[in-house]
Design a protein around this motif. Structure first.
Motif, PDB file in Angstrom:
ATOM      1  N   ASP A  43       0.839  -1.209   0.000  1.00  0.00           N
ATOM      2  CA  ASP A  43       0.000   0.000   0.000  1.00  0.00           C
ATOM      3  C   ASP A  43       0.865   1.247   0.000  1.00  0.00           C
ATOM      4  OD1 ASP A  43      -2.282  -1.455   0.144  1.00  0.00           O
ATOM      5  OD2 ASP A  43      -2.595  -1.164   2.294  1.00  0.00           O
ATOM      6  N   THR A  44       0.436   2.257  -0.735  1.00  0.00           N
ATOM      7  CA  THR A  44       1.085   3.564  -0.634  1.00  0.00           C
ATOM      8  C   THR A  44       0.398   4.364   0.469  1.00  0.00           C
ATOM      9  OG1 THR A  44       1.572   3.531  -2.979  1.00  0.00           O
ATOM     10  CG2 THR A  44       1.703   5.649  -1.876  1.00  0.00           C
ATOM     11  N   ASN A  46      -0.732   7.335   1.497  1.00  0.00           N
ATOM     12  CA  ASN A  46      -0.924   8.687   0.972  1.00  0.00           C
ATOM     13  C   ASN A  46      -1.573   9.623   1.988  1.00  0.00           C
ATOM     14  OD1 ASN A  46      -3.388   7.476   0.912  1.00  0.00           O
ATOM     15  ND2 ASN A  46      -3.519   7.371  -1.320  1.00  0.00           N
ATOM     16  N   LEU A  93      -3.474  21.995  11.225  1.00  0.00           N
ATOM     17  CA  LEU A  93      -3.350  22.022   9.763  1.00  0.00           C
ATOM     18  C   LEU A  93      -4.062  20.844   9.086  1.00  0.00           C
ATOM     19  CD1 LEU A  93       0.464  22.862   9.543  1.00  0.00           C
ATOM     20  CD2 LEU A  93      -1.463  24.446   9.273  1.00  0.00           C
ATOM     21  N   ALA A  94      -4.401  19.822   9.871  1.00  0.00           N
ATOM     22  CA  ALA A  94      -4.987  18.598   9.321  1.00  0.00           C
ATOM     23  C   ALA A  94      -6.478  18.775   9.050  1.00  0.00           C
ATOM     24  CB  ALA A  94      -4.750  17.447  10.294  1.00  0.00           C
ATOM     25  N   VAL A  95      -7.084  17.749   8.475  1.00  0.00           N
ATOM     26  CA  VAL A  95      -8.528  17.743   8.229  1.00  0.00           C
ATOM     27  C   VAL A  95      -9.216  17.134   9.447  1.00  0.00           C
ATOM     28  CG1 VAL A  95     -10.367  16.913   6.726  1.00  0.00           C
ATOM     29  CG2 VAL A  95      -8.140  17.510   5.749  1.00  0.00           C
ATOM     30  N   HIS A  96     -10.268  17.813   9.931  1.00  0.00           N
ATOM     31  CA  HIS A  96     -10.980  17.387  11.143  1.00  0.00           C
ATOM     32  C   HIS A  96     -12.451  17.137  10.804  1.00  0.00           C
ATOM     33  CE1 HIS A  96      -7.740  18.815  13.989  1.00  0.00           C
ATOM     34  NE2 HIS A  96      -7.406  19.424  12.872  1.00  0.00           N
ATOM     35  N   PRO A  97     -12.794  15.934  10.352  1.00  0.00           N
ATOM     36  CA  PRO A  97     -14.187  15.682   9.993  1.00  0.00           C
ATOM     37  C   PRO A  97     -15.066  15.334  11.183  1.00  0.00           C
ATOM     38  CG  PRO A  97     -12.860  13.753   9.531  1.00  0.00           C
ATOM     39  CD  PRO A  97     -11.914  14.803  10.063  1.00  0.00           C
ATOM     40  N   GLU A 100     -11.928  12.273  14.029  1.00  0.00           N
ATOM     41  CA  GLU A 100     -10.745  11.852  13.284  1.00  0.00           C
ATOM     42  C   GLU A 100      -9.874  13.069  12.992  1.00  0.00           C
ATOM     43  OE1 GLU A 100     -11.544   9.238   9.990  1.00  0.00           O
ATOM     44  OE2 GLU A 100      -9.745   9.856   8.917  1.00  0.00           O
ATOM     45  N   LEU A 102      -7.094  13.816  10.107  1.00  0.00           N
ATOM     46  CA  LEU A 102      -6.549  13.220   8.899  1.00  0.00           C
ATOM     47  C   LEU A 102      -5.451  14.113   8.325  1.00  0.00           C
ATOM     48  CD1 LEU A 102      -6.745  11.006   6.723  1.00  0.00           C
ATOM     49  CD2 LEU A 102      -8.573  12.333   5.658  1.00  0.00           C
ATOM     50  N   LEU A 104      -3.040  14.871   5.372  1.00  0.00           N
ATOM     51  CA  LEU A 104      -2.937  14.623   3.939  1.00  0.00           C
ATOM     52  C   LEU A 104      -1.893  15.573   3.349  1.00  0.00           C
ATOM     53  CD1 LEU A 104      -6.760  14.571   3.074  1.00  0.00           C
ATOM     54  CD2 LEU A 104      -5.242  12.581   3.135  1.00  0.00           C
ATOM     55  N   GLY A 106      -0.547  18.629   1.876  1.00  0.00           N
ATOM     56  CA  GLY A 106      -1.150  19.964   1.885  1.00  0.00           C
ATOM     57  C   GLY A 106      -1.988  20.243   3.117  1.00  0.00           C
ATOM     58  N   PHE A 107      -2.199  19.228   3.921  1.00  0.00           N
ATOM     59  CA  PHE A 107      -3.003  19.357   5.135  1.00  0.00           C
ATOM     60  C   PHE A 107      -2.254  18.752   6.331  1.00  0.00           C
ATOM     61  CE2 PHE A 107      -5.952  19.474   1.618  1.00  0.00           C
ATOM     62  CZ  PHE A 107      -6.747  20.560   1.938  1.00  0.00           C
TER      63      PHE A 107
ATOM     64  N   ARG B  19     -10.986  22.108   5.922  1.00  0.00           N
ATOM     65  CA  ARG B  19     -10.347  21.518   7.103  1.00  0.00           C
ATOM     66  C   ARG B  19     -11.349  20.939   8.086  1.00  0.00           C
ATOM     67  NH1 ARG B  19      -5.848  24.708   5.934  1.00  0.00           N
ATOM     68  NH2 ARG B  19      -4.058  23.307   5.829  1.00  0.00           N
ATOM     69  N   PRO B  21     -14.770  19.411   7.287  1.00  0.00           N
ATOM     70  CA  PRO B  21     -15.969  18.954   6.582  1.00  0.00           C
ATOM     71  C   PRO B  21     -16.888  18.207   7.548  1.00  0.00           C
ATOM     72  CG  PRO B  21     -14.134  17.488   6.115  1.00  0.00           C
ATOM     73  CD  PRO B  21     -13.572  18.636   6.924  1.00  0.00           C
ATOM     74  N   ILE B  23     -18.703  15.371   7.652  1.00  0.00           N
ATOM     75  CA  ILE B  23     -18.906  14.107   6.935  1.00  0.00           C
ATOM     76  C   ILE B  23     -20.171  13.398   7.425  1.00  0.00           C
ATOM     77  CG2 ILE B  23     -17.931  11.823   6.480  1.00  0.00           C
ATOM     78  CD1 ILE B  23     -16.484  14.083   5.013  1.00  0.00           C
ATOM     79  N   GLU B 133      -5.810   1.976  -2.589  1.00  0.00           N
ATOM     80  CA  GLU B 133      -5.873   1.950  -4.058  1.00  0.00           C
ATOM     81  C   GLU B 133      -7.249   2.315  -4.602  1.00  0.00           C
ATOM     82  OE1 GLU B 133      -5.219  -0.960  -2.341  1.00  0.00           O
ATOM     83  OE2 GLU B 133      -3.057  -0.678  -2.253  1.00  0.00           O
TER      84      GLU B 133
END
Lengths: 126, 142
Positions: A43-44, A46, A93-97, A100, A102, A104, A106-107, B19, B21, B23, B133
């Protein structure tokens, strides 16, 4: 059995985050950081999906991801939790849904990778 | 056109804050859309694009199925973190399935029939794939 936390990070407030995966991947990320081009077990990586302690986990608990990944890759040493203490400024700076954090490209992922050697972290079996 | 408008509005409302969302709220609304159209599916299209569409061969949908000869309604949503958003949507769907079925659900991909009252619909088939993937999902009203 839990491994000890590595040397602590600077005085900035930190957030304790957990990532559920297999022992092989947790050890690899522990030593190399969550490089977006890192390939582990085919797995990559990402990004790095983590969750704060305590929940709730509307997008799934780290333990469930660890068990699921271990089931998919039974040769990778079983489920493991990678626990990291991340400076609040990088977490921001991360994504906060919700439930979680996350990282990524750029984040916050690049900043997390840069800070990685200094972060307190450990790998343990859930 | 209505499908596209609905998805665009939901995207603007729930996913616009890159930053932060919402969900959980977005997925709840996807079930409402699927209650009207019969199905909602999504795949990762390209770097920053998600393709939402009404799946053309719904299972057990009464009355609202798309005719096979028509192009299925589609909506492209551009988002700075498109792949991450789709992964989070799939994660939420996996958690909903896990909470609502006795089956041991894998958060990396699974399929389940669940009871979930949305509008006048009570039973749904949900399938998703959430691996590095591949990311995709299909929500079908039964």
């Amino acid at each position: 059995m839990a491994a000890p936390l590595s040397p602590n990070s600077p005085s900035e407030p930190t957030v304790l985050l957990r990532h559920g995966t297999t022992k092989l991947r947790a050890d690899h990320i522990f030593h190399n950081g969550p490089d977006p081009n890192l390939v582990v077990g085919g797995d990559t990586a990402n990004g790095l999906s983590t969750a704060p302690l305590g929940g709730p986990y509307p997008l799934g608990a780290p333990e469930d991801y660890a068990r699921g990944k271990a089931r998919n890759f039974p040769q990778e040493g079983g489920p493991a939790i990678l626990e990291i203490e991340v400076p609040a400024s990088i977490v921001a700076l991360a994504v906060h849904p919700g439930g979680e954090v996350l990282f990524l490209p750029g984040f916050g992922l690049e900043e997390l990778l840069t800070a990685w050697p200094q972060l307190s972290k450990r790998v343990y079996t859930p | 056109m209505i499908f596209e408008t609905n998805i665009k509005e939901l995207s603007d409302r729930y996913l616009a804050d890159v930053r932060r969302p919402d969900i959980t709220g977005f997925v709840d609304q996807l079930f409402r859309v699927a209650a009207e159209t019969g199905t909602v599916a999504c795949v990762f299209k390209e770097d920053k694009r998600l393709q939402f569409f009404v799946h053309s061969t719904p299972v057990g949908v009464m009355g609202s199925a798309t005719k096979p000869t028509q192009a299925p309604p589609t909506c492209i949503v551009e988002h700075e973190a498109a792949r991450g958003v789709l992964r989070m949507i799939c994660a939420r769907l996996g958690t909903i399935c896990k909470e609502r079925t006795a089956k041991d659900i894998s958060l990396y991909g699974d399929k389940a029939v669940i009871d979930y009252t949305v509008e006048d619909r009570k039973s749904w088939s949900v399938s998703f794939t959430n691996t590095p993937e591949r990311q995709e999902f299909l929500i079908e009203a039964l």
